[in-house]
Write an enzyme that holds these catalytic residues in place. Sequence first.
Site, PDB file in Angstrom:
ATOM      1  N   ASP A 283     -31.965 -17.415 -30.528  1.00 48.84           N
ATOM      2  CA  ASP A 283     -30.844 -16.901 -31.316  1.00 48.84           C
ATOM      3  C   ASP A 283     -31.083 -17.066 -32.819  1.00 48.84           C
ATOM      4  OD1 ASP A 283     -28.040 -15.940 -31.397  1.00 48.84           O
ATOM      5  OD2 ASP A 283     -27.672 -17.885 -32.333  1.00 48.84           O
ATOM      6  N   GLU A 325     -34.396 -12.828 -31.299  1.00 47.92           N
ATOM      7  CA  GLU A 325     -33.224 -12.086 -31.755  1.00 47.92           C
ATOM      8  C   GLU A 325     -33.285 -12.053 -33.276  1.00 47.92           C
ATOM      9  OE1 GLU A 325     -28.879 -11.552 -33.087  1.00 47.92           O
ATOM     10  OE2 GLU A 325     -29.782 -13.535 -33.005  1.00 47.92           O
TER      11      GLU A 325
END
Length: 633
Positions: A283, A325
């Site tokens: 993330d 990401e």
Amino acid sequence: MTALSSLETDTAHVVAQVASRGIPVDGETIARVRAEFPRLHRLFRALYGARADGLEALLRLISLTLDAHDARPAALRALDRRRAAEPDWFQSERMLGGVCYVDRFAGDLEGIRRAIPYFQELGLTYLHLMPLFQSPEGSNDGGYAVSDYRTVDPSLGTMDELRALADDLRAAGISLVLDFIFNHTSNEHHWARRAVAGDPEFADFYLIYPDRELPDAYERTTREIFPDDHPGSFVPLPDGRWIWATFYRFQWDLNYAHPDVFAAMAGEMLFLANQGVEILRMDAVAFIWKRLGTPCESLPEAHLLLQAFNAVLRIAAPAVLFKSEAIVHPDEVKDYISPDECQLSYNPLQMALTWEALATRDARLLQRALDERHALPEGTAWVTYVRSHDDIGWTFDDTDAAALGIAGASHRRFLNDFFIGRFDGSFSRGYPFQENPRTGDARIAGTTASLAGIEAGDAGGEDRVVLAHALAFSTGGVPLIYLGDEVAQLNDDSFADDPDHRDDSRWVHRPRRSDERYAQRHDPTTPAGRVFGRLRELIERRRATPEFAGNALVLFHTPHASVLGYTRPGRGDSDAAVLVLANVGDDAQLVTAETLRGLEPEATDVITGGAVNLAGGLILAPHGFVWLRVRGR
Ligand code: GLC
Ligand code: GLC
């Protein structure tokens, strides 16, 4: 305290320490440590070479990595061996991902387990469950504020259930994908509480400043990510100090300049790996390293950190892959993708430009992206998607756009207006996300069906949904479906009534699973049934089309701005390839025999299985596409 020194000296030291642990380590592991140690050592020197305690930190890291290896269950070690024997498993044409929130899709982990037959019906081989760990009550960014990486949110289940679920999924041919939210923790994580309380062990875990001097200096060059929540990159603490919070005020960025932070997070990562997670979604990778005077995004150290996490995994849990990401400029997205860093990455450029093409009825910018920005290093793959749980931002390169006579800034404004439905004649029913009046920036939110025109009752709505997926299914990599989109779920406007969600319009496209829509999925008189049936057919055909494996893509240009073209040769040595032609326009388009003259006239429609003769050219319906097995001549 000992600083890092030469590789030889430090290796000798580490070998002696490992030997003195008294825990037997098998030969294979020793070999992996030997293989990875030089890399880890080099990365640690680059990141922490200036620190007096570098060697101790590296030793602690090796020790916890070996502990994690000792604790790795036999079934996962077997998986490690299987993946080593078939390292390109994730590049197969059979790969298909789905993503959902546990509570919104199925109530809890037990509900997800019961949904496995459905996942198999759809054809999934990859399931990304959105963050499911303990996080603050109420507003918690959909779980992206983690308070404890080792505790499942009690309303969803337990860690034992998660582990059992991972096994059940694997037995069903589905790899479990979870987020590794490592840029920040929630303000309720015990590290955060102790850091704020002044516990010396955790004092440096976060970036806390006594006054505005450094925050002001940093904010001269950082970007505001959630300006609706707070301006800049810092939030005040009750005692007047300031703490770094890139995202929400309750998500505090970790300080990776401190090697204990790296080691602590590596421990959490290995714990997750040992629960049976096969792919970790890394993330917010762009934000993990900060340096004054820079945007504090995608700095070189961010890559070194990811490579170091990767080296740790190669020792203790080698089957596990990373998915990056990085929702940033396309040049930066690429930098995260390599076998040594993130083997998988979202493809936000293709995603955003698919929508751009549907809005403009002009596929040239998308064509250019496929021609010039699609290639990847060996051993890596894109995750192709139509939309995610997040907003859509217009991340194309302004020079690419300028080459087509498009001015980036005004085009982004047009796209925002179009998808929010502020543009006359728009088929879209999106919402604005984080409109920043100061900079003019904005992104958009909405489900695929609502953005594509189904909600507005536009005649092309369903075709656009199918077309967007047909592209994601055919450009190479792992296609990822946001579950609910396959039955054309519409926007959930009720998020505005929920005090925890109303300030974050991304909730408009995170509806709860609609029992009604799923019940209609085999009923072709409903939008859900039609979209589901057509997507299912594409999924079936894709699985049976080896040319769709891997990432190789060869350009195929037509003279029509609304038509996108490419061929997929696959990974084998067959002389056949699959030609994809797609029409983003509202009118039918003839692709002439002249355009197709390089191909043998006899082709096969991969979707229907029927023969197609190209001698007279080919007509593409409005929002229509073909997948044709062709041979050059
Ligand atoms: C990622 C997530 C997003 C979240 C943010 C902070 O971008 O996809 O949903 O808000 O990170 O964790
Ligand atoms: C990501 C992106 C940003 C996105 C956010 C989540 O990291 O950089 O554009 O909006 O997180 O929504």
